[in-house]
Write an enzyme that holds these catalytic residues in place. Structure first.
Site, PDB file in Angstrom:
ATOM      1  CG  HIS A 111      61.325 -23.036 -24.831  1.00 53.22           C
ATOM      2  ND1 HIS A 111      61.913 -22.022 -25.626  1.00 53.22           N
ATOM      3  CD2 HIS A 111      60.647 -22.674 -23.741  1.00 53.22           C
ATOM      4  CE1 HIS A 111      61.544 -21.105 -24.779  1.00 53.22           C
ATOM      5  NE2 HIS A 111      60.715 -21.303 -23.655  1.00 53.22           N
ATOM      6  CG  ASP A 149      61.446 -20.569 -20.064  1.00 52.00           C
ATOM      7  OD1 ASP A 149      62.221 -19.777 -20.634  1.00 52.00           O
ATOM      8  OD2 ASP A 149      60.495 -21.037 -20.450  1.00 52.00           O
ATOM      9  CG  HIS A 183      57.846 -14.067 -24.786  1.00 46.41           C
ATOM     10  ND1 HIS A 183      57.360 -13.394 -23.622  1.00 46.41           N
ATOM     11  CD2 HIS A 183      57.972 -15.065 -24.580  1.00 46.41           C
ATOM     12  CE1 HIS A 183      57.009 -14.379 -22.859  1.00 46.41           C
ATOM     13  NE2 HIS A 183      57.352 -15.416 -23.331  1.00 46.41           N
TER      14      HIS A 183
END
Length: 400
Positions: free
Chosen positions: A23, A25, A155
């Site tokens: 992950h 961003d 989320h």
């Protein structure tokens, strides 16, 4: 702090078995900071003043593969969330096209390995939050066709069919439509990502899934009691499922002392009208003032290693990985300030007696294996199952 010899040994290990991180961003950071104008933020140049990620630091960190998050805030809902997610997907494809000597699109385990063989960083996509599909299985399939290889079911807020770890319980896990989402993901070969979801959702998903799951960026709740982390009973269920939990570096998730500090910082932001995830300069000024008045507890490489030690003990070495969450957080641990820091973590684990074989599984092999296993399940299911045309209204009834 680990010594230079251990770090050099870590670099050699990563040359053979690089990091496949769960992950990052960067796409959202590019959206927020420059509106996707890559001329204003060229990651082929040093971007250390404003990003955790650029190409040189990815190489320095021994990163061989990256799930780029195509996250959008839950401020985006309905068709707006779908459009914003598509813009994020477009950003990743644009990055790959702009830097073809460094990045290579990967949609399968074989393509991940091919990118590595070509000397490129395998670039995968992961959608963070079920709001991105707007309760539409057709939208889910469309994202898969565009290269998205995992969906984080929620989320920070619930979706109509699944509970988040950081919202009030509403569905007590997955609804009937939520189960259908999981099963359709299995049929396509899209990984079910259980970071961000409530423990009840984790357990329902493990019961429903026919393929291995992942946690793209979550650590151990027994080590740091934060709702974003994974309880031990769920970690212990991963061997039977075949899944992988990827430890994250976020200080407020890994350091117990940082949990309370983060609550205070988030309250200060909300009091001044900012979302706790805001990266606006004004929000950063609020955080800086809060930190000056209340010194921030500092996580370190050792803090993250404590989580990995525990996760290995409970889930087993075949079921853990790394998901840093770079460019999605305001603070990072000492020694893991940016994507160049992975060798420091590997060196710390070497000092703790982790074998080279165990570290190869942690950094690369487990993540590639879980992709391959999900693809095998999908091939079997596609022989007997057609795409689901179920709707949330059919399975869950009218919206509550």
């Amino acid at each position: 702090m680990t010594d230079a010899a251990a770090v050099e040994r870590a670099r050699k290990l990563l040359a053979e078995n690089p990091v496949l991180d769960g992950h990052n961003d960067l796409p959202w950071a590019l959206r927020e900071k420059v509106g996707y104008d890559l001329e204003r933020c060229d990651i082929a140049q040093d971007q250390s003043a404003r990003l955790h990620t650029d190409l040189a630091r990815l190489r320095a960190g021994g990163v061989g593969g990256q799930f780029w998050s195509v996250y959008v805030s839950t401020e985006h809902q309905g068709d707006d969330a779908v459009s914003a997610t598509l813009e994020q997907v477009d950003c990743v494809h644009t990055l790959i096209a702009r830097y073809p000597d460094e990045l290579q699109l990967a949609r399968t385990a074989d393509e991940v390995e091919a990118a590595r063989a070509n000397g490129r960083i395998a670039s995968l996509l992961g959608a963070e939050g079920g709001h991105s599909i707007n309760c539409s299985l057709a939208t889910l399939r469309a994202l898969h066709r565009l290269g998205v290889r995992y969906l984080t079911l929620t989320h920070n807020d619930n979706v109509p069919w699944a509970d988040s770890a950081t919202d009030e319980p509403a569905a007590d896990g997955l609804t009937a439509f939520g189960v259908e989402v999981v099963r359709e993901m299995n049929r396509m070969g899209m990984l079910v990502d259980l970071s961000h979801v409530a423990p009840s959702t984790m357990r329902d998903a493990l019961r429903a899934t026919r393929a291995p799951v992942i946690f793209s960026h979550s650590s151990a709740r027994a080590v740091c009691d934060h709702p974003r982390n994974v309880p031990d009973d769920v970690l212990a269920a991963l061997p039977a499922n075949g899944g992988v939990a990827m430890a994250t570096f976020v200080p407020k998730f890994v350091l117990p002392e940082a949990v309370e500090w983060a609550r205070g910082a988030e309250a200060a932001l909300r009091d001044r009208g900012f979302d706790p995830l805001s990266s606006a300069p004004e929000a950063k000024a609020v955080l800086q003032a809060h930190e000056e008045a209340h010194p921030r507890p500092t996580a370190t490489v050792a803090t993250v290693a404590d989580h990995l030690d525990h996760m290995r003990e409970v889930a087993g070495i075949d079921h853990i990985g790394i998901g840093g969450d770079f460019d999605g957080v305001a603070f990072t641990p000492e020694g893991l300030e940016d994507v160049a820091g992975y060798p420091n973590l590997v060196a710390e684990l070497l000092d703790r007696g982790w074998s080279e074989t165990d570290l190869a599984k942690l950094t690369w092999r487990n993540a590639v294996r879980v992709l391959r296993d999900a693809e095998a399940v999908a091939r079997d299911l596609q022989r007997t199952e057609s795409p689901s045309i179920a709707t949330i209204e059919q399975l869950d009834g009218p919206a509550r």
